[in-house]
Design a protein around this motif. Structure first.
Motif, PDB file in Angstrom:
ATOM      1  N   CYS A  39      33.041  29.889  -0.466  1.00 41.14           N
ATOM      2  CA  CYS A  39      34.208  30.149  -1.148  1.00 41.14           C
ATOM      3  C   CYS A  39      34.672  28.953  -1.817  1.00 41.14           C
ATOM      4  O   CYS A  39      35.064  29.122  -2.889  1.00 41.14           O
ATOM      5  N   CYS A  42      33.926  27.772  -5.455  1.00 38.39           N
ATOM      6  CA  CYS A  42      34.964  28.113  -6.717  1.00 38.39           C
ATOM      7  C   CYS A  42      36.188  28.219  -6.582  1.00 38.39           C
ATOM      8  O   CYS A  42      36.998  28.510  -7.565  1.00 38.39           O
ATOM      9  N   HIS A  43      36.777  28.038  -5.554  1.00 37.16           N
ATOM     10  CA  HIS A  43      38.274  27.990  -4.950  1.00 37.16           C
ATOM     11  C   HIS A  43      38.611  26.923  -4.531  1.00 37.16           C
ATOM     12  O   HIS A  43      38.145  26.259  -3.658  1.00 37.16           O
ATOM     13  N   ALA A  69      43.506  39.413  -8.327  1.00 35.60           N
ATOM     14  CA  ALA A  69      42.546  39.539  -9.484  1.00 35.60           C
ATOM     15  C   ALA A  69      43.251  40.219 -10.457  1.00 35.60           C
ATOM     16  O   ALA A  69      42.618  40.790 -11.679  1.00 35.60           O
ATOM     17  N   MET A  95      33.589  36.952 -10.058  1.00 32.37           N
ATOM     18  CA  MET A  95      33.591  36.746  -8.441  1.00 32.37           C
ATOM     19  C   MET A  95      32.413  37.642  -7.986  1.00 32.37           C
ATOM     20  O   MET A  95      32.471  38.862  -8.136  1.00 32.37           O
TER      21      MET A  95
HETATM   22  C1  HEC Z   1      31.022  32.166  -7.833  1.00 33.47           C
HETATM   23  C2  HEC Z   1      32.498  31.587  -7.526  1.00 33.47           C
HETATM   24  C3  HEC Z   1      33.193  32.345  -6.396  1.00 33.47           C
HETATM   25  C4  HEC Z   1      32.877  32.407  -5.094  1.00 33.47           C
HETATM   26  C5  HEC Z   1      31.787  31.859  -4.564  1.00 33.47           C
HETATM   27  C6  HEC Z   1      34.261  33.039  -4.423  1.00 33.47           C
HETATM   28  N1  HEC Z   1      34.883  33.525  -5.531  1.00 33.47           N
HETATM   29 FE1  HEC Z   1      36.696  34.391  -5.322  1.00 33.47          FE
HETATM   30  N2  HEC Z   1      36.947  34.399  -7.360  1.00 33.47           N
HETATM   31  C7  HEC Z   1      36.131  33.989  -8.187  1.00 33.47           C
HETATM   32  C8  HEC Z   1      36.606  34.261  -9.336  1.00 33.47           C
HETATM   33  C9  HEC Z   1      36.126  33.950 -10.782  1.00 33.47           C
HETATM   34  C10 HEC Z   1      37.755  35.215  -9.192  1.00 33.47           C
HETATM   35  C11 HEC Z   1      38.664  35.834 -10.301  1.00 33.47           C
HETATM   36  C12 HEC Z   1      38.165  37.112 -10.301  1.00 33.47           C
HETATM   37  C13 HEC Z   1      39.206  38.112 -11.187  1.00 33.47           C
HETATM   38  O1  HEC Z   1      40.351  37.843 -11.304  1.00 33.47           O
HETATM   39  O2  HEC Z   1      38.412  39.069 -11.737  1.00 33.47           O
HETATM   40  C14 HEC Z   1      38.055  35.121  -7.879  1.00 33.47           C
HETATM   41  C15 HEC Z   1      39.072  35.899  -7.143  1.00 33.47           C
HETATM   42  C16 HEC Z   1      39.358  35.773  -5.951  1.00 33.47           C
HETATM   43  C17 HEC Z   1      40.399  36.045  -5.236  1.00 33.47           C
HETATM   44  C18 HEC Z   1      41.738  36.458  -5.990  1.00 33.47           C
HETATM   45  C19 HEC Z   1      42.523  35.611  -6.741  1.00 33.47           C
HETATM   46  C20 HEC Z   1      43.511  35.975  -7.493  1.00 33.47           C
HETATM   47  O3  HEC Z   1      44.258  35.099  -7.753  1.00 33.47           O
HETATM   48  O4  HEC Z   1      43.984  37.008  -8.005  1.00 33.47           O
HETATM   49  C21 HEC Z   1      40.376  35.993  -4.098  1.00 33.47           C
HETATM   50  C22 HEC Z   1      41.493  36.001  -2.758  1.00 33.47           C
HETATM   51  C23 HEC Z   1      39.061  35.291  -3.468  1.00 33.47           C
HETATM   52  N3  HEC Z   1      38.445  35.219  -4.891  1.00 33.47           N
HETATM   53  C24 HEC Z   1      38.412  34.664  -2.412  1.00 33.47           C
HETATM   54  C25 HEC Z   1      37.345  34.355  -2.282  1.00 33.47           C
HETATM   55  C26 HEC Z   1      36.953  34.279  -0.894  1.00 33.47           C
HETATM   56  C27 HEC Z   1      37.438  34.247   0.225  1.00 33.47           C
HETATM   57  C28 HEC Z   1      35.529  33.848  -1.013  1.00 33.47           C
HETATM   58  C29 HEC Z   1      34.423  33.535  -0.035  1.00 33.47           C
HETATM   59  C30 HEC Z   1      34.269  34.486   0.697  1.00 33.47           C
HETATM   60  C31 HEC Z   1      35.263  33.740  -2.623  1.00 33.47           C
HETATM   61  N4  HEC Z   1      36.480  34.264  -3.275  1.00 33.47           N
HETATM   62  C32 HEC Z   1      34.085  33.311  -3.369  1.00 33.47           C
HETATM   63  C33 HEC Z   1      35.060  33.122  -7.885  1.00 33.47           C
HETATM   64  C34 HEC Z   1      34.340  33.027  -6.817  1.00 33.47           C
END
Ligand code: HEC
Length: 147
Positions: A39, A42-43, A69, A95
């Motif tokens: 995770c 990207c975060h 999101a 994501m």
């Molecule tokens: C390849 C990049 C990527 C990976 C790997 C990834 N994410 Fe994300 N994630 C994103 C993006 C881009 C968004 C924004 C999506 C949207 O708003 O539509 C997001 C949104 C989120 C959000 C909501 C954030 C918000 O501010 O609303 C959460 C919680 C989250 N991810 C958790 C995780 C977790 C836990 C993992 C691992 C299991 C993970 N992500 C892996 C790219 C990623």
């Protein structure tokens, strides 16, 4: 900031309010899931080594976020569903689906809701500020980390 103070702050983040507790979720196990599933590619995620990427939204103060999101109230059921299948919830979102099991998603959600919990002020899930609340405030909602 000293290490003991950092550890004390981390400990403060342990206990989310009742409405943000994830049934069957284990925050300590979730921290491991979040670390192992990449995770942090990207975060920004406090407490997870190497999770310093700004490709996606930072997950700091997660328990205090109203929306998920930009579309869903930030609650245990919506967060677990998001972690299981973000593409189903928001088709075309940047994501990717990461193939988490239900148990992993519950643990990861429990961990995310521990981030920022235990602070004095909380933003109730999905609740915007009332008119006039957005102006200068004596005590900002998002405090500096060492404040
Ligand atoms: C390849 C990049 C990527 C990976 C790997 C990834 N994410 Fe994300 N994630 C994103 C993006 C881009 C968004 C924004 C999506 C949207 O708003 O539509 C997001 C949104 C989120 C959000 C909501 C954030 C918000 O501010 O609303 C959460 C919680 C989250 N991810 C958790 C995780 C977790 C836990 C993992 C691992 C299991 C993970 N992500 C892996 C790219 C990623």
């Amino acid at each position: 900031m000293t290490l003991p103070l950092l550890l004390a702050l981390a400990a403060c983040d342990a206990e989310p309010p009742p409405e943000l507790r994830v049934a069957g979720g284990d925050a300590a196990a979730g921290r491991v899931v979040v670390g192992e599933r990449g995770c942090g590619a990207c975060h920004v995620i406090p407490g997870v080594r190497g999770a310093v990427s700004w490709a996606g939204p930072p997950l700091e103060e997660w328990s205090r976020r109203g929306w998920l999101a930009g579309r869903f109230p930030n609650r245990p059921d919506t967060l677990v569903a998001w972690l299981l299948d973000p593409q189903a919830m928001s088709p075309g979102t940047a994501m990717p689906n990461l193939g988490l099991t239900e148990a992993e998603a519950r643990d990861a959600a429990a961990f995310l809701f521990s981030i920022g919990a235990g602070r004095a002020e909380r933003v109730p899930a999905g609740m915007p500020l009332a008119p006039g609340d957005g102006g200068p405030r004596p005590d900002p909602r998002i405090r500096p980390r060492d404040g």
